[in-house]
Design a protein around this motif. Structure first.
Motif, PDB file in Angstrom:
ATOM      1  N   LEU A 244       0.872  -1.277   0.136  1.00  0.00           N
ATOM      2  CA  LEU A 244       0.040  -0.038  -0.041  1.00  0.00           C
ATOM      3  C   LEU A 244       0.792   1.223   0.146  1.00  0.00           C
ATOM      4  N   LEU A 245       2.157   1.100   0.611  1.00  0.00           N
ATOM      5  CA  LEU A 245       2.802   2.373   1.005  1.00  0.00           C
ATOM      6  C   LEU A 245       3.754   2.525  -0.289  1.00  0.00           C
ATOM      7  N   PHE A 246       3.920   1.366  -0.921  1.00  0.00           N
ATOM      8  CA  PHE A 246       4.884   1.501  -2.080  1.00  0.00           C
ATOM      9  C   PHE A 246       4.141   1.983  -3.395  1.00  0.00           C
ATOM     10  N   ALA A 366      -3.699  -3.927  -2.424  1.00  0.00           N
ATOM     11  CA  ALA A 366      -2.793  -2.972  -1.851  1.00  0.00           C
ATOM     12  C   ALA A 366      -2.201  -1.856  -2.754  1.00  0.00           C
ATOM     13  N   VAL A 367      -1.444  -2.408  -3.785  1.00  0.00           N
ATOM     14  CA  VAL A 367      -0.695  -1.673  -4.559  1.00  0.00           C
ATOM     15  C   VAL A 367      -1.610  -0.490  -5.299  1.00  0.00           C
ATOM     16  N   PRO A 368      -2.721  -0.796  -5.973  1.00  0.00           N
ATOM     17  CA  PRO A 368      -3.623   0.000  -6.790  1.00  0.00           C
ATOM     18  C   PRO A 368      -4.232   1.005  -5.709  1.00  0.00           C
ATOM     19  N   LEU A 369      -4.599   0.296  -4.594  1.00  0.00           N
ATOM     20  CA  LEU A 369      -5.170   1.313  -3.700  1.00  0.00           C
ATOM     21  C   LEU A 369      -4.238   2.418  -3.199  1.00  0.00           C
ATOM     22  N   ILE A 373      -4.328   6.484  -4.076  1.00  0.00           N
ATOM     23  CA  ILE A 373      -4.084   7.517  -3.124  1.00  0.00           C
ATOM     24  C   ILE A 373      -2.980   8.407  -3.398  1.00  0.00           C
ATOM     25  N   GLY A 374      -2.102   7.730  -4.398  1.00  0.00           N
ATOM     26  CA  GLY A 374      -0.908   8.685  -4.849  1.00  0.00           C
ATOM     27  C   GLY A 374      -1.397   9.687  -5.648  1.00  0.00           C
ATOM     28  N   GLY A 375      -2.365  10.122  -6.468  1.00  0.00           N
ATOM     29  CA  GLY A 375      -2.873  11.289  -7.006  1.00  0.00           C
ATOM     30  C   GLY A 375      -3.052  12.312  -5.993  1.00  0.00           C
ATOM     31  N   GLY A 393       7.087   5.618   5.490  1.00  0.00           N
ATOM     32  CA  GLY A 393       5.812   4.641   6.149  1.00  0.00           C
ATOM     33  C   GLY A 393       6.178   3.598   5.988  1.00  0.00           C
ATOM     34  N   ILE A 394       6.979   3.055   5.123  1.00  0.00           N
ATOM     35  CA  ILE A 394       7.432   1.549   4.681  1.00  0.00           C
ATOM     36  C   ILE A 394       8.250   1.321   6.058  1.00  0.00           C
TER      37      ILE A 394
END
Length: 444
Positions: A244-246, A366-369, A373-375, A393-394
């Protein structure tokens, strides 16, 4: 000299994997499709930048990157009733065929001027509907044809194919983008999945992969296994937070290169290539980690990965940040392979596809979420600020996991139940067949 080289090769943990009669058939197809995906990593975001309105690029780049994987989690949750009895090669083959069809439609529509950003994102979403099941199919195949002692090496071989593709793919994609545009890259990617589909559905014989007897598992059995084994639940939580954080990196890094640095796709390819070079080295080293304690190693990887991500957002010189990003890539394959091996060693053979698909669904989600959020993060914090937040965060998640391990180790030890997997080791559940404890690492 040749005799010594042969002895070294035969003593390698990878020798039983690359010489297995079934795996010799499927590994070339998997390697080709990995190369296509290595090119698509660059092309997916770059085509979104071209198609999206200038004022909304961050939003659409995030949505495109998320769509390329997010629907795979939905497919894992909703399609278990229809796919849970399928052979591993069918799962991998059908996934490859769908990806070939959906990705192949992108350059066709683009060539006729009929591809808008909305349609592009929709095709990316369709392409990944079966991807969690496809990954589970490849991992289950590895688990069933290899003995448990070779599972980690098998995982590393698959992760290594993806890592090599990450090195070779972006430079090839850069050349194709320069001469034909990013849509051309996706056309090549679609062709590589045709190769994998033919390999899985035609080249590999139906009886090449053993099938477990008495498969009566429900479509939710995979999640039931994960809930029943505390270590797997903890591992899945760690993986979810890590990925998620990546996720924001897939948005922030292209925007950092194009907007903050004013550079071309070539510099973005340099970052991805550095990550890939590190991942190749990490894949080679992974097979030799069989004697390491799995949980401390996994948690240490997360902490170090986060620390190595920080220079990207701290204004470090490009050379320094690229080297650190490459060092983070060194840690990616060991984490993927070790976490998959823990799943493999704790799941009954009949439930392995469901458990792997369920675990893949959570990780894939997790990655697409994180990317989605990255946008907003990039809009509010800037690309560099988003990269700083991701790395910090990681690292903090890894430190929290290390603290949890230390607390668990300090408690009085009790005899674990028959189906429990303790941190640092694994014990197959009661009733698990010889295939329990296998699996493969798949690129993220």
């Amino acid at each position: 000299m040749d005799l010594n080289l042969t002895r070294v090769m035969r003593s390698s943990p990878y020798w039983p994997v690359v010489t297995h009669p079934t795996l010799r058939r499927i590994l070339p197809g998997f390697a080709v499709s990995s190369l296509g995906d290595g090119m698509a990593v660059l092309a997916v975001s770059w085509l979104a930048i071209e198609l999206a309105p200038a004022a909304e690029r961050g939003f659409w780049v995030a949505l495109a990157a998320a769509a390329y994987t997010l629907s795979g989690a939905v497919g894992a949750l909703l399609l278990g009733r229809f796919l849970r009895h399928c052979r591993p090669t069918q799962l991998a083959g059908w996934d490859a065929a769908l990806r070939a069809a959906a990705l192949g439609a992108v350059p066709v529509l683009h060539a006729f001027g009929a591809l808008g950003i909305e349609g592009y994102v929709a095709l990316l979403a369709v392409s990944s509907v079966l991807h969690s099941w496809g990954q589970a199919g490849v991992s289950t195949l590895m688990a069933r044809v290899l003995p448990e002692r070779d599972h980690l090496a098998g995982n590393a071989v698959l992760a290594g194919a993806g890592s090599v593709a990450t090195v070779v793919g972006p430079p090839l994609a850069t050349l194709l983008i320069a001469f034909g545009g990013p849509a051309t890259v996706l056309a090549v990617d679609a062709a590589t999945f045709v190769v994998l589909a033919v390999t899985c559905l035609v080249v590999v014989p139906r009886d090449a992969v053993p099938q477990p007897a008495g498969d009566t598992a429900s479509r939710t059995a995979g999640f039931a296994v994960i809930r029943r084994v505390p270590a797997l639940s903890g591992l899945l939580a760690l993986s979810f937070a890590f990925f998620l954080l990546f996720g924001p990196v897939y948005v922030a890094l292209p925007l950092h290169v194009s907007d903050d640095l004013g550079a071309s796709a070539g510099l973005l390819a340099t970052y991805y290539t550095a990550f890939g070079i590190g991942a190749v080295l990490g894949s080679v080293l992974t097979g030799f980690l069989g004697r390491w304690r799995m949980w401390p190693t996994t948690v240490g990887i997360v902490i170090a990965f986060g620390v190595l991500m920080l220079p990207l957002g701290l204004g470090a010189p490009t050379t320094v940040s690229a080297v650190c990003f490459g060092a983070a890539g060194l840690l990616w394959p060991p984490y993927s392979s070790l976490s998959t091996a823990l799943f493999q060693r704790s799941t009954p053979d009949a439930l392995l596809p469901q458990a792997l698909a369920a675990g893949s669904a959570v990780r894939v989600l997790a990655v697409p979420l994180g990317t989605a959020i990255g946008g907003p993060l990039a809009a509010g914090l800037g690309a560099a600020g988003t990269l700083r937040l991701s790395g910090a965060g990681i690292a903090l998640v890894g430190l929290a996991a290390a603290a949890a391990l230390a607390l668990r180790a300090a408690r009085p030890r009790r005899e674990p139940p028959a189906d429990a997997t303790e941190p640092g080791g694994a014990k197959p559940p009661a009733g698990a067949g010889s295939g329990a404890g296998s699996g493969v690492g798949v690129r993220p």
